[in-house]
Design an enzyme around this catalytic site. Structure first.
Site, PDB file in Angstrom:
ATOM      1  N   VAL A 130       0.422  -1.227   0.284  1.00 22.62           N
ATOM      2  CA  VAL A 130       0.079  -0.010  -0.201  1.00 22.62           C
ATOM      3  C   VAL A 130       0.676   1.453  -0.230  1.00 22.62           C
ATOM      4  O   VAL A 130       0.316   2.473  -1.142  1.00 22.62           O
ATOM      5  CB  VAL A 130      -1.152   0.049   0.744  1.00 22.62           C
ATOM      6  N   ARG A 137      -9.966 -20.177   0.898  1.00 25.48           N
ATOM      7  CA  ARG A 137     -10.160 -21.397   0.434  1.00 25.48           C
ATOM      8  C   ARG A 137     -11.367 -21.145  -1.060  1.00 25.48           C
ATOM      9  O   ARG A 137     -12.440 -21.819  -0.550  1.00 25.48           O
ATOM     10  CB  ARG A 137      -9.342 -22.414   1.097  1.00 25.48           C
ATOM     11  N   SER A 138     -10.757 -21.045  -2.386  1.00 22.16           N
ATOM     12  CA  SER A 138     -12.295 -19.986  -3.281  1.00 22.16           C
ATOM     13  C   SER A 138     -12.563 -21.668  -3.803  1.00 22.16           C
ATOM     14  O   SER A 138     -11.648 -22.442  -4.996  1.00 22.16           O
ATOM     15  CB  SER A 138     -12.442 -19.409  -4.221  1.00 22.16           C
ATOM     16  N   THR A 195      -2.182 -20.063  -3.853  1.00 28.14           N
ATOM     17  CA  THR A 195      -2.493 -18.391  -4.797  1.00 28.14           C
ATOM     18  C   THR A 195      -1.513 -18.381  -6.070  1.00 28.14           C
ATOM     19  O   THR A 195      -2.294 -17.696  -6.705  1.00 28.14           O
ATOM     20  CB  THR A 195      -1.850 -17.847  -3.672  1.00 28.14           C
ATOM     21  N   ASP A 212       4.944 -22.826   5.320  1.00 29.24           N
ATOM     22  CA  ASP A 212       5.441 -23.842   4.913  1.00 29.24           C
ATOM     23  C   ASP A 212       7.021 -23.916   4.284  1.00 29.24           C
ATOM     24  O   ASP A 212       7.384 -25.060   4.026  1.00 29.24           O
ATOM     25  CB  ASP A 212       5.000 -24.584   3.784  1.00 29.24           C
ATOM     26  N   ARG A 270      10.414 -29.501  26.672  1.00 23.15           N
ATOM     27  CA  ARG A 270      11.252 -30.522  26.681  1.00 23.15           C
ATOM     28  C   ARG A 270      11.642 -30.752  28.303  1.00 23.15           C
ATOM     29  O   ARG A 270      11.861 -31.590  28.827  1.00 23.15           O
ATOM     30  CB  ARG A 270      12.908 -29.262  26.121  1.00 23.15           C
ATOM     31  N   ARG A 300      11.031 -38.732  28.796  1.00 23.61           N
ATOM     32  CA  ARG A 300       9.830 -39.122  28.301  1.00 23.61           C
ATOM     33  C   ARG A 300      10.397 -38.770  26.651  1.00 23.61           C
ATOM     34  O   ARG A 300      11.220 -37.484  26.699  1.00 23.61           O
ATOM     35  CB  ARG A 300       8.503 -38.832  28.223  1.00 23.61           C
ATOM     36  N   ARG A 315       3.047 -29.104   5.497  1.00 29.00           N
ATOM     37  CA  ARG A 315       1.884 -29.798   4.106  1.00 29.00           C
ATOM     38  C   ARG A 315       3.181 -30.992   3.943  1.00 29.00           C
ATOM     39  O   ARG A 315       3.309 -31.530   4.497  1.00 29.00           O
ATOM     40  CB  ARG A 315       1.852 -28.829   3.070  1.00 29.00           C
ATOM     41  N   ARG A 356       0.394 -21.156  13.719  1.00 28.96           N
ATOM     42  CA  ARG A 356      -0.003 -19.972  12.155  1.00 28.96           C
ATOM     43  C   ARG A 356      -0.388 -18.229  12.706  1.00 28.96           C
ATOM     44  O   ARG A 356      -0.783 -17.443  12.076  1.00 28.96           O
ATOM     45  CB  ARG A 356      -1.151 -20.405  11.273  1.00 28.96           C
TER      46      ARG A 356
END
Ligand code: F6P
Length: 315
Positions: free
Chosen positions: A9, A64-65, A97, A120, A147, A155, A164, A248
Site C-alpha cells: 500500500v 480457500r475458494s 494462490t 511452509d 522439553r 520421556r 504440508r 500460524r
C-alpha cells in the site's frame, strides 16, 4: 502478511497509484468484498495500514475458494477486476494462490506480481517465505517448554509441526530446539534405524528425547509414528503433541516483518517496471523474480547440510 500488505500500500501510494484491498483472496474478489477503512472508504490510504506490521494473521482475511477454481469463477473475477478499474494485482500466498494467479492470467491482461506468504517455505525462488520464521519461532518455543516435561518425566515426545508436503519447519525447529531426531517427507522414515538410534541415545545416558515430525511425513503423522515405534520396541515412554494452527498465529518475528516489507515494496517496483506472471523473492539479499509455474513445479529440496546437522548434534 500484514507487514507485506502495508508495504504494498505505502509503496504504491508513494508512486502515485491508487490501491484497493481485496478481502478473503480470490473468493473476496468474486464477491467484491473490498477493504474499507474506518470512514468506509474502499480506497486504501496511508492510514489504512498503520501499525499493521506487528500483527499476525491478515487484516485482509484469507479463504480457500472452490468457485475460483472454475472457468466461470475466473471469468467473473475478471469482470469484477474490470468493474473496479483494477489493472494490477499483487496476491500474497503460497502455491494455491499462485496456481490461481496462473489461471487468472489466462483470462485477464492485467499485471500480476505475487509475494510468497506461507509458513511452509515450500516455494522455489526465495530463500524464505513470509511467515516461516514466525512459525519456526513458535514451534521452537513450544518444544523448549515440552522439553521441561520430557526431562523431568524422562520421556520422549513426538512433536508434529505443519508444512504440508514439506519438512522445512520440522527441520529448522529440530536444529534450533536441539531435537534428537526429525522425520520429514524428504527422507525415508526407517523405523528400525530410528529404534537403533534411540537405543544408542539411551545407552549414552540420554533421559529425554524430542522428535520433530512433519505432518506430511510419508510414515504418517506423529500419532501413527508413535504406534509404529511402540510396536517396534521403543526404549522410551512416549507422548505426542500436535502443534497445529498454533504455528500460524502470533506477532511476527522481526525477520518476517523485514522480509515482508522488502517483498511488498519490491512487488510494487516490479509492477511499475512492467513485470507480470512472476513471484518476487529474496535470494541472498537480492530481489529475484520467478515465473509462477516455476515456484511450485518442483518439490523444494531440504538443505542437506541442515539434515546432517540434526544427526551430528544429537548426542
Ligand atoms: O500451507 C499452510 C498450512 O498451514 C500448512 O502447513 C497446513 O497443512 C495447511 O496450511 C492447513 O490448512 P487449513 O488451515 O486449511 O487446515
Amino acid at each position: 502478511m500484514n507487514a507485506c500488505a502495508r508495504a504494498v500500500v505505502r509503496a504504491a501510494l508513494a508512486a502515485g497509484h491508487q490501491v484497493i484491498g481485496i478481502r478473503r483472496g480470490y473468493q473476496g474478489l468474486l464477491e467484491q468484498d473490498l477493504f474499507v477503512d474506518r470512514e468506509r472508504q474502499p480506497l486504501m490510504t496511508l492510514r489504512s495500514v498503520s501499525d499493521w506490521g506487528r500483527h499476525g494473521g491478515t487484516f485482509l482475511r484469507s479463504s480457500r475458494s472452490e468457485e475460483f477454481r472454475t472457468e466461470a469463477g475466473q471469468q467473473r473475477a475478471v469482470q469484477n477486476l474490470a468493474h473496479h478499474g483494477i489493472d494490477a494485482l499483487i496476491p500474497i500466498g503460497g502455491d494455491g494462490t499462485f496456481h490461481g494467479a496462473v489461471a487468472l492470467a489466462r483470462h485477464w491482461d492485467g499485471q500480476i506480481v505475487g509475494c510468497p506468504g506461507t509458513i511452509d517455505n515450500d516455494l522455489v525462488g526465495t530463500d524464505f517465505t513470509i511467515g516461516f520464521s514466525t512459525a519456526v519461532q513458535t514451534a521452537v518455543e513450544a518444544v523448549d517448554k515440552i522439553r521441561d516435561t520430557a526431562e523431568s518425566h524422562q520421556r520422549m515426545f513426538l512433536v508434529e509441526v505443519m508444512g504440508r508436503h514439506n519438512g522445512h519447519i520440522a527441520l529448522y525447529t529440530a536444529i534450533a530446539a536441539g531435537a534428537e531426531t526429525v522425520c520429514i517427507p524428504e527422507t525415508t522414515t526407517d523405523i528400525g534405524a530410528i529404534i537403533a538410534d534411540l537405543q544408542a541415545l539411551r545407552e549414552r545416558g540420554k533421559t529425554s528425547v524430542m522428535m520433530l515430525v512433519a505432518e506430511g511425513d510419508e510414515g504418517g503423522g506423529a500419532e501413527v509414528l508413535q504406534q509404529r515405534l511402540q510396536a517396534a520396541g521403543c526404549p522410551f515412554s512416549m507422548r505426542v503433541v500436535v502443534l497445529g494452527h498454533l504455528q500460524r498465529g502470533g506477532s511476527p518475528t522481526p525477520e518476517d516483518r523485514l522480509l515482508a516489507s522488502q517483498l511488498g515494496t519490491w512487488a510494487v517496483e516490479a509492477v511499475l517496471a512492467g513485470e507480470t506472471g512472476v513471484m518476487v523473492g529474496r535470494v541472498g539479499q537480492r530481489q529475484v523474480l520467478t515465473p509462477f509455474e516455476e515456484t511450485y513445479r518442483a518439490h523444494r529440496p531440504i538443505p542437506a547440510e541442515l539434515l546432517a546437522l540434526v544427526a551430528s548434534l544429537a548426542h
